[in-house]
Design an enzyme around this catalytic site. Structure first.
Site, PDB file in Angstrom:
ATOM      1  N   SER A  15       0.796  -1.322  -0.017  1.00 26.56           N
ATOM      2  CA  SER A  15       0.009   0.054   0.180  1.00 26.56           C
ATOM      3  C   SER A  15       0.891   1.392   0.001  1.00 26.56           C
ATOM      4  CB  SER A  15      -0.978  -0.105   1.197  1.00 26.56           C
ATOM      5  OG  SER A  15      -0.182  -0.033   2.474  1.00 26.56           O
ATOM      6  N   ARG A  16       2.405   1.151   0.186  1.00 27.16           N
ATOM      7  CA  ARG A  16       3.020   2.241   0.496  1.00 27.16           C
ATOM      8  C   ARG A  16       4.433   1.982  -0.232  1.00 27.16           C
ATOM      9  NH1 ARG A  16       0.781   2.395   5.990  1.00 27.16           N
ATOM     10  NH2 ARG A  16      -1.138   3.825   5.846  1.00 27.16           N
ATOM     11  N   GLY A  19       6.557  -1.181  -2.036  1.00 24.37           N
ATOM     12  CA  GLY A  19       5.505  -1.984  -2.489  1.00 24.37           C
ATOM     13  C   GLY A  19       4.297  -1.435  -3.447  1.00 24.37           C
ATOM     14  N   TYR A 164      18.061  -6.386  13.549  1.00 20.08           N
ATOM     15  CA  TYR A 164      17.554  -6.298  12.144  1.00 20.08           C
ATOM     16  C   TYR A 164      18.184  -6.716  11.036  1.00 20.08           C
ATOM     17  CZ  TYR A 164      16.232  -3.456   7.770  1.00 20.08           C
ATOM     18  OH  TYR A 164      15.745  -3.303   6.470  1.00 20.08           O
TER      19      TYR A 164
END
Length: 275
Positions: A15-16, A19, A164
């Site tokens: 959605s952002r 992507g 991470y």
């Protein structure tokens, strides 16, 4: 004919940012695009939902299916994959784009945040790929593409934000394994990572702020590279850890200025894990 005409592409976190850019680039190639993300309703700070991107995809000439998905929920993952396959008659590509980032070391990172990064990054590659496998096996041009870096074991990439790093490297190692495991099915499995910083909300809010954005490129460079990869067969390209600029140079692209986030000559910053 467009490379991805009538192909169904399932994109997590679509959605952002990167992507969304991949979704729109695939749509322009005539693809059916599944936007699977948590953003069902507007965010107070971040623009875009699965529904607004679906509208953009339709406007770009593609067909869209917005689905609410939390990639941490394996039951929901399977349900959404099945819904997408039923809606479009199959799935040809899975793009593991959903990601979580926190650049903090072990001492100051909450266990819950590490769990989140592990689940959204590494674990989701496993669960989404496993759920999509029955449909990918029936496609004649199947792909799994994960947005993760090549493996660089220099200690500096572990010193400050090892949690991470390990979750992103796990995505890559799973992809390397699946490339071999799924070779018998003719499924291409690759990873893609940007050569330079990509200026997205994740960078602005989690990794450096607005000033850092000027030293990056737009998400469209990753999108164009993804389309190039998804347009190839498994016999042409599989088991590789790819860099966006290198992919496009191989396609004959030589001018990258239009991908800059900000006009001018600010030094582009290499992305994490790259020298």
């Amino acid at each position: 004919m467009d490379k991805l005409s009538s192909r169904t592409i399932f994109i997590t976190g679509g959605s952002r940012g990167i992507g969304r850019a991949i979704a729109l680039a695939c749509a322009k190639q005539g693809a059916n695009v599944v936007i699977a993300a948590k953003s069902d309703t507007p965010h107070p700070k971040l623009p875009g939902t699965i529904h607004t991107v679906a509208e953009e995809i339709e406007a770009a000439g593609g067909k869209a299916l917005p689905l609410v998905l939390d990639v941490r929920n394996e039951d929901q993952v399977k349900q959404r994959i099945d819904e997408a396959a039923e809606h479009f008659g199959g799935i040809d590509a899975l793009v593991n784009n959903a990601g979580a980032i926190r650049l903090t070391g072990v001492e100051n990172l909450k266990v819950s945040r590490y769990d989140l990064m592990h689940q959204v990054n590494a674990r989701a590659v496993f669960s989404c790929s496993q759920a999509a496998l029955p449909y990918l096996r029936t496609s004649d041009q199947a792909h799994i593409l994960s947005l993760s870096p090549p493996l660089n074991l220099d200690k500096k990439w572990f010193a400050q934000y090892g949690p991470y790093t390990t979750t992103k490297y796990a995505m890559t190692m799973l992809s390397m394994g699946m490339a071999e495991e799924f070779k018998r099915y003719g499924i291409a499995v690759n990873t893609l990572w940007p050569k330079t910083l990509i200026s997205t909300a994740a960078i602005e809010f989690e990794a450096g702020g607005a000033e850092l954005m000027a030293h990056g490129r737009k998400p469209e460079i990753m999108a164009d590279a993804a389309v190039s990869i998804l347009g190839k067969s498994a016999s042409e390209l599989s088991g590789e850890n790819l860099i966006d600029e290198n992919v496009l140079r191989a396609e004959g692209v030589t001018d990258f200025d239009h991908y800059r986030y900000s006009a001018g000559n600010k030094q582009l910053m290499p992305d994490l894990f790259l020298e």
